[in-house]
Design a protein around this motif. Structure first.
Motif, PDB file in Angstrom:
ATOM      1  N   THR A  78     -54.698  -0.141  -8.949  1.00 51.91           N
ATOM      2  CA  THR A  78     -53.829   0.128 -10.093  1.00 51.91           C
ATOM      3  C   THR A  78     -52.454  -0.499  -9.910  1.00 51.91           C
ATOM      4  OG1 THR A  78     -52.926   2.179  -9.158  1.00 51.91           O
ATOM      5  CG2 THR A  78     -54.996   2.342 -10.408  1.00 51.91           C
ATOM      6  N   ASP A  79     -51.794  -0.745 -11.029  1.00 52.69           N
ATOM      7  CA  ASP A  79     -50.420  -1.243 -10.967  1.00 52.69           C
ATOM      8  C   ASP A  79     -49.508  -0.225 -10.289  1.00 52.69           C
ATOM      9  OD1 ASP A  79     -51.352  -3.435 -12.288  1.00 52.69           O
ATOM     10  OD2 ASP A  79     -50.271  -3.078 -14.159  1.00 52.69           O
ATOM     11  N   VAL A  80     -49.809   1.053 -10.474  1.00 51.82           N
ATOM     12  CA  VAL A  80     -49.006   2.097  -9.836  1.00 51.82           C
ATOM     13  C   VAL A  80     -49.050   1.941  -8.319  1.00 51.82           C
ATOM     14  CG1 VAL A  80     -48.801   4.587  -9.447  1.00 51.82           C
ATOM     15  CG2 VAL A  80     -49.290   3.723 -11.745  1.00 51.82           C
ATOM     16  N   ARG A  81     -50.239   1.698  -7.778  1.00 56.97           N
ATOM     17  CA  ARG A  81     -50.389   1.507  -6.336  1.00 56.97           C
ATOM     18  C   ARG A  81     -49.636   0.264  -5.872  1.00 56.97           C
ATOM     19  NH1 ARG A  81     -51.014   4.307  -2.112  1.00 56.97           N
ATOM     20  NH2 ARG A  81     -52.758   5.455  -3.065  1.00 56.97           N
ATOM     21  N   ILE A  82     -49.729  -0.812  -6.639  1.00 55.71           N
ATOM     22  CA  ILE A  82     -49.038  -2.045  -6.248  1.00 55.71           C
ATOM     23  C   ILE A  82     -47.530  -1.853  -6.292  1.00 55.71           C
ATOM     24  CG2 ILE A  82     -48.687  -4.478  -6.811  1.00 55.71           C
ATOM     25  CD1 ILE A  82     -51.446  -3.706  -5.612  1.00 55.71           C
ATOM     26  N   ASN A  83     -47.044  -1.164  -7.316  1.00 56.66           N
ATOM     27  CA  ASN A  83     -45.599  -0.937  -7.422  1.00 56.66           C
ATOM     28  C   ASN A  83     -45.065  -0.062  -6.293  1.00 56.66           C
ATOM     29  OD1 ASN A  83     -45.388  -2.493  -9.734  1.00 56.66           O
ATOM     30  ND2 ASN A  83     -45.587  -0.758 -11.127  1.00 56.66           N
ATOM     31  N   ALA A  84     -45.946   0.738  -5.699  1.00 57.06           N
ATOM     32  CA  ALA A  84     -45.530   1.549  -4.554  1.00 57.06           C
ATOM     33  C   ALA A  84     -45.522   0.729  -3.264  1.00 57.06           C
ATOM     34  CB  ALA A  84     -46.466   2.747  -4.398  1.00 57.06           C
ATOM     35  N   THR A  85     -46.244  -0.379  -3.268  1.00 53.24           N
ATOM     36  CA  THR A  85     -46.400  -1.198  -2.061  1.00 53.24           C
ATOM     37  C   THR A  85     -45.413  -2.354  -1.989  1.00 53.24           C
ATOM     38  OG1 THR A  85     -48.768  -0.675  -2.007  1.00 53.24           O
ATOM     39  CG2 THR A  85     -48.058  -2.627  -0.774  1.00 53.24           C
ATOM     40  N   THR A  86     -45.109  -2.960  -3.130  1.00 53.43           N
ATOM     41  CA  THR A  86     -44.350  -4.211  -3.106  1.00 53.43           C
ATOM     42  C   THR A  86     -42.872  -4.099  -2.720  1.00 53.43           C
ATOM     43  OG1 THR A  86     -44.164  -4.029  -5.536  1.00 53.43           O
ATOM     44  CG2 THR A  86     -45.873  -5.493  -4.643  1.00 53.43           C
ATOM     45  N   ARG A  88     -39.449  -7.347   3.247  1.00 51.38           N
ATOM     46  CA  ARG A  88     -39.795  -8.000   4.516  1.00 51.38           C
ATOM     47  C   ARG A  88     -40.046  -9.491   4.326  1.00 51.38           C
ATOM     48  NH1 ARG A  88     -40.079  -9.838   8.837  1.00 51.38           N
ATOM     49  NH2 ARG A  88     -41.375  -9.263  10.620  1.00 51.38           N
ATOM     50  N   TYR A  89     -40.692  -9.852   3.222  1.00 48.59           N
ATOM     51  CA  TYR A  89     -41.046 -11.250   2.947  1.00 48.59           C
ATOM     52  C   TYR A  89     -40.598 -11.596   1.524  1.00 48.59           C
ATOM     53  CZ  TYR A  89     -44.204 -10.046   6.794  1.00 48.59           C
ATOM     54  OH  TYR A  89     -44.724  -9.597   7.987  1.00 48.59           O
ATOM     55  N   PRO A  90     -39.354 -11.994   1.338  1.00 45.14           N
ATOM     56  CA  PRO A  90     -38.794 -12.139  -0.010  1.00 45.14           C
ATOM     57  C   PRO A  90     -39.209 -13.383  -0.780  1.00 45.14           C
ATOM     58  CG  PRO A  90     -37.159 -12.696   1.632  1.00 45.14           C
ATOM     59  CD  PRO A  90     -38.334 -12.158   2.390  1.00 45.14           C
ATOM     60  N   GLU A 145     -44.993 -17.449   6.741  1.00 49.54           N
ATOM     61  CA  GLU A 145     -44.808 -17.293   8.184  1.00 49.54           C
ATOM     62  C   GLU A 145     -45.094 -15.872   8.662  1.00 49.54           C
ATOM     63  OE1 GLU A 145     -40.837 -18.570   8.868  1.00 49.54           O
ATOM     64  OE2 GLU A 145     -41.244 -20.682   8.354  1.00 49.54           O
ATOM     65  N   ALA A 146     -45.610 -15.033   7.768  1.00 50.14           N
ATOM     66  CA  ALA A 146     -45.850 -13.633   8.114  1.00 50.14           C
ATOM     67  C   ALA A 146     -46.926 -13.503   9.185  1.00 50.14           C
ATOM     68  CB  ALA A 146     -46.273 -12.856   6.867  1.00 50.14           C
ATOM     69  N   ASP A 147     -46.770 -12.487  10.012  1.00 49.60           N
ATOM     70  CA  ASP A 147     -47.807 -12.151  10.982  1.00 49.60           C
ATOM     71  C   ASP A 147     -48.985 -11.530  10.229  1.00 49.60           C
ATOM     72  OD1 ASP A 147     -48.623 -11.473  13.916  1.00 49.60           O
ATOM     73  OD2 ASP A 147     -48.845  -9.594  12.801  1.00 49.60           O
ATOM     74  N   GLU A 148     -50.167 -12.070  10.432  1.00 51.98           N
ATOM     75  CA  GLU A 148     -51.329 -11.633   9.657  1.00 51.98           C
ATOM     76  C   GLU A 148     -51.628 -10.150   9.857  1.00 51.98           C
ATOM     77  OE1 GLU A 148     -55.983 -12.945   8.790  1.00 51.98           O
ATOM     78  OE2 GLU A 148     -54.870 -13.822  10.466  1.00 51.98           O
ATOM     79  N   ALA A 149     -51.584  -9.685  11.085  1.00 46.30           N
ATOM     80  CA  ALA A 149     -51.891  -8.277  11.352  1.00 46.30           C
ATOM     81  C   ALA A 149     -50.868  -7.353  10.695  1.00 46.30           C
ATOM     82  CB  ALA A 149     -51.937  -8.030  12.855  1.00 46.30           C
ATOM     83  N   LEU A 167     -49.043  -8.049   8.055  1.00 54.16           N
ATOM     84  CA  LEU A 167     -49.230  -8.119   6.611  1.00 54.16           C
ATOM     85  C   LEU A 167     -50.438  -7.288   6.180  1.00 54.16           C
ATOM     86  CD1 LEU A 167     -48.174  -9.311   3.996  1.00 54.16           C
ATOM     87  CD2 LEU A 167     -49.552 -11.362   4.418  1.00 54.16           C
ATOM     88  N   GLN A 168     -51.496  -7.327   6.959  1.00 47.98           N
ATOM     89  CA  GLN A 168     -52.668  -6.510   6.639  1.00 47.98           C
ATOM     90  C   GLN A 168     -52.313  -5.033   6.574  1.00 47.98           C
ATOM     91  OE1 GLN A 168     -55.922  -7.266   9.306  1.00 47.98           O
ATOM     92  NE2 GLN A 168     -56.465  -9.222   8.355  1.00 47.98           N
ATOM     93  N   GLU A 169     -51.514  -4.570   7.507  1.00 45.19           N
ATOM     94  CA  GLU A 169     -51.133  -3.161   7.508  1.00 45.19           C
ATOM     95  C   GLU A 169     -50.300  -2.812   6.279  1.00 45.19           C
ATOM     96  OE1 GLU A 169     -52.094  -0.515   9.382  1.00 45.19           O
ATOM     97  OE2 GLU A 169     -53.560  -2.044   9.950  1.00 45.19           O
ATOM     98  N   MET A 170     -49.437  -3.726   5.868  1.00 45.85           N
ATOM     99  CA  MET A 170     -48.620  -3.458   4.682  1.00 45.85           C
ATOM    100  C   MET A 170     -49.475  -3.420   3.421  1.00 45.85           C
ATOM    101  SD  MET A 170     -45.093  -5.591   5.367  1.00 45.85           S
ATOM    102  CE  MET A 170     -44.142  -4.561   4.248  1.00 45.85           C
ATOM    103  N   LEU A 171     -50.546  -4.221   3.407  1.00 47.85           N
ATOM    104  CA  LEU A 171     -51.386  -4.313   2.215  1.00 47.85           C
ATOM    105  C   LEU A 171     -52.581  -3.367   2.250  1.00 47.85           C
ATOM    106  CD1 LEU A 171     -51.441  -8.170   1.577  1.00 47.85           C
ATOM    107  CD2 LEU A 171     -49.856  -6.434   0.706  1.00 47.85           C
TER     108      LEU A 171
END
Length: 266
Positions: free
Chosen positions: A56-64, A70-72, A79-83, A85-89
């Protein structure tokens, strides 16, 4: 109550007039309709739209907010660390695939577009994870280029309204585009998607309180009793959320409403 029937002999002109009447009514119903993903620039909208798949957009708006703090921009994201970034997403679902898409599209933007999101559809659709729907969302809302964004809500309602019988998103886009002036494409998209999320649900549409019921050939697929249908309304139209609706109609922004303590979920 029987389903309303639109003549199978409805002419192209009559269809266009009916579609535009529906759009006019939806404009009155949702004068505050906007893209419901939060963003400040084309890169943020592009990434948010890619991430919004299967959630949902609600979930994305809580995450972004944390993600873009962190990554503007594309260079930082590439250049983000994959691991990390995975945790953030992770909360967005399918986080491994989404991480791969975000990293790949960020690298492509850096390598081929000097770090800036391109403003042409033919360029956007070359980015990993970006199809016509995502490209149209970005062009319409971040670049001001009129476009029709066919998500699951839009496709469902376009078929229920009798605007198209296509299931392919590109065919739906082209069929609906024929019914409206290009200048109206973006707002038609917002209004139809708003309506699909709030009233014309996939499983049980609230037909009994639908403002376009008289123009809809699919009337009767859902609950037609007004009292029962009213209980199916979501977001700001849901029972008990009258103050939120009033403030949205008064023009308060989503950020202002959140700051005032309102939840903008279903």
């Amino acid at each position: 109550m029987a389903r309303r029937k639109i003549s199978p002999d409805e002419s192209p002109l009559a269809l266009k007039r009916r579609a535009r009447r529906i759009n006019k009514i939806l404009a009155e119903q949702y004068p505050y309709a906007v893209a419901e993903l939060d963003f400040r620039n084309p890169f943020e909208l592009l990434v948010a739209t890619v991430l919004s798949a299967q959630t949902t957009d609600v979930r994305i708006n809580a995450t972004t907010p944390a993600l873009f703090a962190r990554y503007p921009d594309a260079r930082a994201m590439a250049e983000a660390d994959e691991a990390e970034l995975q945790e953030m997403l992770r909360p967005t679902g399918f986080f491994r695939a989404k991480t791969a898409s975000v990293l790949a599209l960020s690298n492509r933007i850096v390598d081929e577009f000097d770090g800036e999101v391109p403003g042409r559809l033919e360029d956007l659709v070359t980015l990993p994870g970006v199809g016509r729907k995502t490209a149209n969302v970005v062009l319409a809302n971040a670049f001001g280029v009129p476009g029709i964004s066919v998500d699951t809500h839009f496709g469902r309602l376009a078929r229920r309204f009798g605007w198209t019988d296509a299931t392919d998103a590109v065919k739906v886009e082209f069929d609906v585009a024929e019914l409206f002036e290009p200048k109206d494409w973006t707002m038609v998209s917002h209004r139809v998607i708003f309506h699909g999320r709030r009233i014309c649900h996939a499983r049980k549409p609230a037909c009994g309180v639908c403002p376009v019921a008289a123009l809809c050939p699919s009337f009767g697929e859902g609950e037609v009793d007004p009292d029962k249908a009213a209980k199916l309304l979501k977001y700001e139209l849901a029972p008990g959320r009258e103050e939120l609706l009033a403030r949205m109609r008064a023009g308060e922004s989503r950020a202002e409403l959140r700051a005032a303590g309102f939840k903008l979920d279903a």
